[in-house]
Design a protein around this motif. Structure first.
Motif, PDB file in Angstrom:
ATOM      1  N   PRO A 262       0.936  -1.231  -0.103  1.00 12.51           N
ATOM      2  CA  PRO A 262       0.000   0.106   0.049  1.00 12.51           C
ATOM      3  C   PRO A 262       0.862   1.155   0.058  1.00 12.51           C
ATOM      4  O   PRO A 262       1.856   1.369   0.747  1.00 12.51           O
ATOM      5  CB  PRO A 262      -0.843  -0.011   1.184  1.00 12.51           C
ATOM      6  CG  PRO A 262      -0.845  -1.530   1.605  1.00 12.51           C
ATOM      7  CD  PRO A 262       0.559  -1.986   1.105  1.00 12.51           C
ATOM      8  N   SER A 264       1.012   4.257   1.399  1.00  5.01           N
ATOM      9  CA  SER A 264       0.849   5.120   2.643  1.00  5.01           C
ATOM     10  C   SER A 264       1.447   6.571   2.325  1.00  5.01           C
ATOM     11  O   SER A 264       2.573   6.444   2.091  1.00  5.01           O
ATOM     12  CB  SER A 264       1.148   4.340   3.920  1.00  5.01           C
ATOM     13  OG  SER A 264       0.825   3.062   4.028  1.00  5.01           O
ATOM     14  N   GLU A 265       0.715   7.598   2.783  1.00  7.17           N
ATOM     15  CA  GLU A 265       1.172   8.921   2.374  1.00  7.17           C
ATOM     16  C   GLU A 265       2.689   9.060   3.134  1.00  7.17           C
ATOM     17  O   GLU A 265       2.811   8.987   4.274  1.00  7.17           O
ATOM     18  CB  GLU A 265       0.267  10.012   3.060  1.00  7.17           C
ATOM     19  CG  GLU A 265       0.384  11.217   2.446  1.00  7.17           C
ATOM     20  CD  GLU A 265       0.200  11.511   1.005  1.00  7.17           C
ATOM     21  OE1 GLU A 265       0.378  12.430   0.361  1.00  7.17           O
ATOM     22  OE2 GLU A 265      -0.477  10.557   0.247  1.00  7.17           O
ATOM     23  N   ALA A 267       5.342   7.325   2.503  1.00  5.70           N
ATOM     24  CA  ALA A 267       6.374   6.256   2.596  1.00  5.70           C
ATOM     25  C   ALA A 267       7.292   6.345   1.539  1.00  5.70           C
ATOM     26  O   ALA A 267       7.233   6.607   0.303  1.00  5.70           O
ATOM     27  CB  ALA A 267       5.431   4.923   2.493  1.00  5.70           C
ATOM     28  N   ALA A 295       5.380   7.687  -1.860  1.00  9.79           N
ATOM     29  CA  ALA A 295       3.863   7.405  -1.824  1.00  9.79           C
ATOM     30  C   ALA A 295       3.129   8.813  -1.698  1.00  9.79           C
ATOM     31  O   ALA A 295       3.569   9.546  -0.959  1.00  9.79           O
ATOM     32  CB  ALA A 295       3.369   6.594  -0.829  1.00  9.79           C
ATOM     33  N   ARG A 296       2.384   9.038  -2.558  1.00 11.33           N
ATOM     34  CA  ARG A 296       1.319  10.343  -2.695  1.00 11.33           C
ATOM     35  C   ARG A 296       0.161  10.109  -3.314  1.00 11.33           C
ATOM     36  O   ARG A 296       0.030   9.674  -4.190  1.00 11.33           O
ATOM     37  CB  ARG A 296       2.139  11.666  -3.412  1.00 11.33           C
ATOM     38  CG  ARG A 296       1.551  12.924  -3.121  1.00 11.33           C
ATOM     39  CD  ARG A 296       2.477  13.733  -4.141  1.00 11.33           C
ATOM     40  NE  ARG A 296       2.506  13.775  -5.451  1.00 11.33           N
ATOM     41  CZ  ARG A 296       1.633  14.556  -6.232  1.00 11.33           C
ATOM     42  NH1 ARG A 296       0.797  15.253  -5.663  1.00 11.33           N
ATOM     43  NH2 ARG A 296       1.862  14.252  -7.426  1.00 11.33           N
ATOM     44  N   GLY A 298      -1.933   8.059  -2.612  1.00 14.09           N
ATOM     45  CA  GLY A 298      -2.441   6.564  -2.887  1.00 14.09           C
ATOM     46  C   GLY A 298      -1.649   5.940  -3.980  1.00 14.09           C
ATOM     47  O   GLY A 298      -2.016   4.851  -4.366  1.00 14.09           O
ATOM     48  N   TRP A 300       2.434   5.212  -5.907  1.00 17.58           N
ATOM     49  CA  TRP A 300       4.000   5.286  -5.787  1.00 17.58           C
ATOM     50  C   TRP A 300       4.344   6.090  -7.061  1.00 17.58           C
ATOM     51  O   TRP A 300       4.019   5.895  -8.187  1.00 17.58           O
ATOM     52  CB  TRP A 300       4.481   3.960  -6.007  1.00 17.58           C
ATOM     53  CG  TRP A 300       4.243   3.158  -4.756  1.00 17.58           C
ATOM     54  CD1 TRP A 300       3.350   1.973  -4.576  1.00 17.58           C
ATOM     55  CD2 TRP A 300       4.897   3.214  -3.297  1.00 17.58           C
ATOM     56  NE1 TRP A 300       3.260   1.511  -3.228  1.00 17.58           N
ATOM     57  CE2 TRP A 300       4.271   2.174  -2.418  1.00 17.58           C
ATOM     58  CE3 TRP A 300       5.711   4.303  -2.871  1.00 17.58           C
ATOM     59  CZ2 TRP A 300       4.693   2.160  -1.298  1.00 17.58           C
ATOM     60  CZ3 TRP A 300       6.111   3.975  -1.695  1.00 17.58           C
ATOM     61  CH2 TRP A 300       5.776   2.997  -0.583  1.00 17.58           C
TER      62      TRP A 300
END
Length: 315
Positions: A262, A264-265, A267, A295-296, A298, A300
């Protein structure tokens, strides 16, 4: 002894004028000293001593040595002057080989060893090719057999060149003729700090994003910016050297690669990506890239094409 009031008055006047004279003299001396110091040219602070350059900093000596070896391989009778610009003492040496009998290609400094301040030993690799045979002069002796000739094919040879800084740090000079040496030892294999790689899978969103990014970056397929994180400045390779790009496998820094992780914002992921890239002639070429993803919203995005993969830390 009795002192009259008049004498006391005179003494007071003398002391008062003496004090004023001393004060005025001090001011004059101070002004004179200031004028004298101002008229003198200030002395520059001594320049700090230059640190001895390391082999990694000796790009200049390496390039100089490569040019010198190229000229040396191709030089011969009557062309000694072409080497004097690199090796000044060449003016006192005569060559016996035929000029242009050999040519050097793909020269590179493969080792630069720091000997002392301003002095290096450079090992240059060169692919040496014998020129096409021409009619031999009757008075020429037949050339000796040499395994390096390999029937006039290209041979990878190595030359060691001592190079020092010229006087006044104005360029470089060689201190002797080149010395032909054996090939340097091959370095030990290195270990990268990535987990077990997994094959590329179009159903894995991260792998699919990476594949689309490289298709835009290397094959000119689509807009590159749509796959980049904000403030990531990257231009596609132009003209595009490949027509199609496929992700062969991916590995993740510090552990095994995780499919469909996932986003995640905020990450981050660091990946090692192996590609198969197809050239216009349909020849496949393997390529490897180290990437940083962030990550942004939702998804990559590519934050950086790293300069080098991460090595395993020595324990």
């Amino acid at each position: 002894m009795t002192v009259s009031s008049g004498a006391l008055a005179n003494l007071s006047t003398v002391l008062r004028w003496s004090a004023w004279l001393l004060l005025l003299l001090g001011v004059l001396l101070s002004v004179g000293a200031h004028i004298r110091l101002s008229s003198e040219a200030p002395q520059a602070a001594p320049a700090p001593a230059k640190a001895a350059p390391t082999s990694g900093e000796a790009v200049g000596p390496g390039g100089f040595a490569a040019l010198y070896v190229a000229a040396y391989v191709e030089a011969g009778r009557g062309t000694e002057a072409s080497l004097a610009r690199y090796f000044p003492n060449m003016r006192n040496i005569s060559l016996e080989a035929k000029a242009g009998a050999q040519q050097a290609h793909q020269l590179a400094a493969v080792r630069v060893e720091h000997v002392s301040p301003g002095y290096w030993s450079v090992t240059v690799a060169a692919r040496v090719t014998a020129s096409p045979s021409t009619e031999k002069d009757d008075d020429e002796e037949p050339a000796k057999n040499n395994d390096d000739t390999e029937q006039a094919g290209q041979v990878l040879r190595y030359f060691q060149v001592p190079v020092r800084s010229a006087e006044g740090d104005d360029g470089f000079v060689a201190t002797t003729l080149p010395a032909e040496v054996g090939a340097p030892e091959v370095g030990d294999s290195v270990e990268l700090d990535y987990g077990s790689p997994v094959p590329g899978d179009a159903k894995d969103e991260t792998a699919a994003t990476v594949a689309r990014f490289f298709s835009a970056y290397l094959a000119g397929a689509g807009e590159l910016d749509r796959y980049l994180a904000p403030r990531t400045a990257l231009r596609p390779v132009s003209p595009a050297p490949y027509t199609q790009v496929e992700v062969a496998q991916l590995a993740e820094l510090g552990g095994d690669y995780r499919r469909n992780l996932p986003a995640s914002e905020g990450a981050r992921r660091q990946l090692l990506v192996d590609l198969w890239a197809a050239a216009p002639d349909r020849q496949l070429r393997p390529l490897t890239y180290a990437l940083t993803l962030t990550a942004r919203d939702g998804r990559w995005e590519i934050a950086a094409v790293n300069a080098a993969p991460v090595l395993t830390k020595e324990k």
